[in-house]
Design an enzyme around this catalytic site. Structure first.
Site, PDB file in Angstrom:
ATOM      1  N   CYS A 201       0.820  -1.210   0.000  1.00 16.69           N
ATOM      2  CA  CYS A 201       0.000   0.000   0.000  1.00 16.69           C
ATOM      3  C   CYS A 201       0.856   1.263   0.000  1.00 16.69           C
ATOM      4  CB  CYS A 201      -0.942   0.003   1.200  1.00 16.69           C
ATOM      5  SG  CYS A 201      -0.113  -0.129   2.786  1.00 16.69           S
TER       6      CYS A 201
ATOM      7  N   HIS B 191      19.221   1.255  -0.529  1.00 10.49           N
ATOM      8  CA  HIS B 191      17.769   1.474  -0.464  1.00 10.49           C
ATOM      9  C   HIS B 191      17.047   0.195  -0.043  1.00 10.49           C
ATOM     10  CE1 HIS B 191      13.805   3.049  -1.439  1.00 10.49           C
ATOM     11  NE2 HIS B 191      13.580   1.950  -2.137  1.00 10.49           N
TER      12      HIS B 191
END
Length: 426
Positions: A52, A102
């Protein structure tokens, strides 16, 4: 080897939810999406992460620029399936050490909306396994993702990043545990059917709560909630008589007047022989008269109190985040050393082949002439011995080859090795 690590994606910081949902990948069609990703000429390995809060493609490629263009087109095409556009304005791109960093930060929940939340690691593992089952993971991403899982574990165990509750519901449960230590033998009364109240009960159930009473102005709703949480429904007009049984009282009604006042709570404490009661007031307007907090053995927290504790805990988590960042940097350096060492794999293979060719050739000569009378057992012993000798000879040079060259002299040694043993063509 195709060992350029690339990440292209968007998250809660770069794109609003309406953009993220257009770019999302459905679980049912994930395998097909991975197939389309691997059909891109420059992409050799790939994992799709779609939650999400983020949509990302993690890939291993040989041609960085070509792969970036292809993956950006892949994501743009995914969004276009929803009949929109403009996705490129929200994308970020990482490659090389920035991409590794990352992914490690994502796995360790340093890049999450709520720093330290544990859900992202489970999601990352699920999407990695899906890619592995689809045949989309090779040597590079296998190592990268497993390393990211280890990084996440280190950050959670070596820092306090996940030690403090940062949601209202989890803060309420933490406070209850501080007051009562164990919750398994405690009784909770839920007054009302508010969403946050239900969340608190869910958290309490996870901590072992077994005794629950539920009351609501609409009795049918009380029966429904009690069934869901394996509790007992109580008619709203009767709940004051049951207060003496409750160790934790949660108020989440929309009542414009206080449900409980000091005189009522004082009487409850007398009936309980002054055993402590924890009142959690989630109502707006408040359900419980704030003066009840002045009564001995009564603990009262309203929604603002819980929010304040949650924010303070969040600051504490963020304070621990810098320790997590240090772990990430250390692990990035380690992964990059391994990645660079892959450049030496062809040289290692060629060196082993050259020595193995010499060993076999000379052994065959000897077994065909002077040693031709040896038994099968003796021949095998000779085979094992010569193989062991070769392994001993090569152990030190191969160990050095596996270490990433850090200066020009070491690179020269590698080049000299290739020349000395004529490995260039190998």
């Amino acid at each position: 080897m195709d060992k350029e690590v690339i990440i292209v994606g968007l998250n809660h910081r770069t794109a609003p939810v309406e953009v993220r949902e257009r770019a999302a990948f459905a679980s049912a069609s994930l395998k097909d999406s991975l197939g389309r990703l691997l059909s891109l000429p420059a992409v050799k390995e790939g994992v799709i992460l779609s939650t999400c809060n983020r949509v990302e493609v993690v890939a291993a490629a040989g041609d960085r620029q070509a792969a970036l263009q292809e993956i950006e087109g892949f994501l743009t095409a995914q969004e276009s399936l929803s009949g929109s556009g403009g996705l490129a304005d929200h994308l970020y791109i990482y490659s090389g050490d920035a991409a590794v960093r990352h992914l490690f930060r994502v796995a360790a929940s340093l890049d999450s909306m709520v720093v330290g939340e544990p859900q992202i690691l489970g999601q990352l593992k699920d999407y990695y396994l899906a890619a592995q089952e689809a045949g989309a993971v090779g040597t590079i991403l296998h190592r990268l993702f497993h390393r990211s899982f280890s990084v996440a574990k280190r950050v959670r165990t070596e820092t306090g990043i996940a030690s403090r509750a940062v949601s209202v519901s989890s803060v309420a449960v933490d406070l209850a545990r501080r007051i009562f230590d164990l919750l398994e033998d405690k009784t909770v009364m839920l007054i009302g059917a508010g969403e946050i109240g239900e969340l608190v009960v869910r958290h309490l159930k996870r901590q072992g709560l077994t005794n629950l009473m539920v009351t609501n102005r609409t009795f049918g709703r009380a029966v429904e909630l009690a069934a869901e949480f394996q509790g007992s429904p109580i008619r709203f007009e009767d709940y004051p008589r049951y207060l003496k049984l409750a160790d934790v009282v949660i108020g989440c009604t929309g009542s414009p007047q206080f449900l409980l006042r000091p005189e009522t709570v004082a009487e409850v404490l007398r009936e309980r022989r002054q055993q402590a009661v924890f009142f959690i007031d989630l109502g707006v307007p408040r359900n419980f008269d704030p003066r009840i907090h002045e009564i001995d053995n009564v603990y009262l927290y309203d929604i603002d109190d819980l929010e304040a504790v949650a924010q303070e805990n969040l600051k504490g988590r963020e304070g621990e985040a810098h320790k997590g960042e240090e772990i990430v940097e250390e692990e990035v350096a380690g992964f990059l050393r391994w990645l660079d060492s892959l450049d030496q794999v062809p040289t290692i293979v060629a060196l082993r082949q050259r020595f193995e060719e010499i060993r076999k050739r000379e052994l065959e000569k000897s077994l065909g002439t002077a040693l031709k009378r040896l038994s099968e057992k003796e021949r095998q012993a000779l085979e094992d011995m010569t193989s062991a000798i070769i392994n001993k000879i090569l152990h030190v040079p191969i160990s050095h080859l596996k270490i990433t060259p850090e200066d020009k002299d070491e690179i020269l040694y590698i080049e000299a090795l290739k020349r000395l043993f004529d490995l260039e063509e190998k």
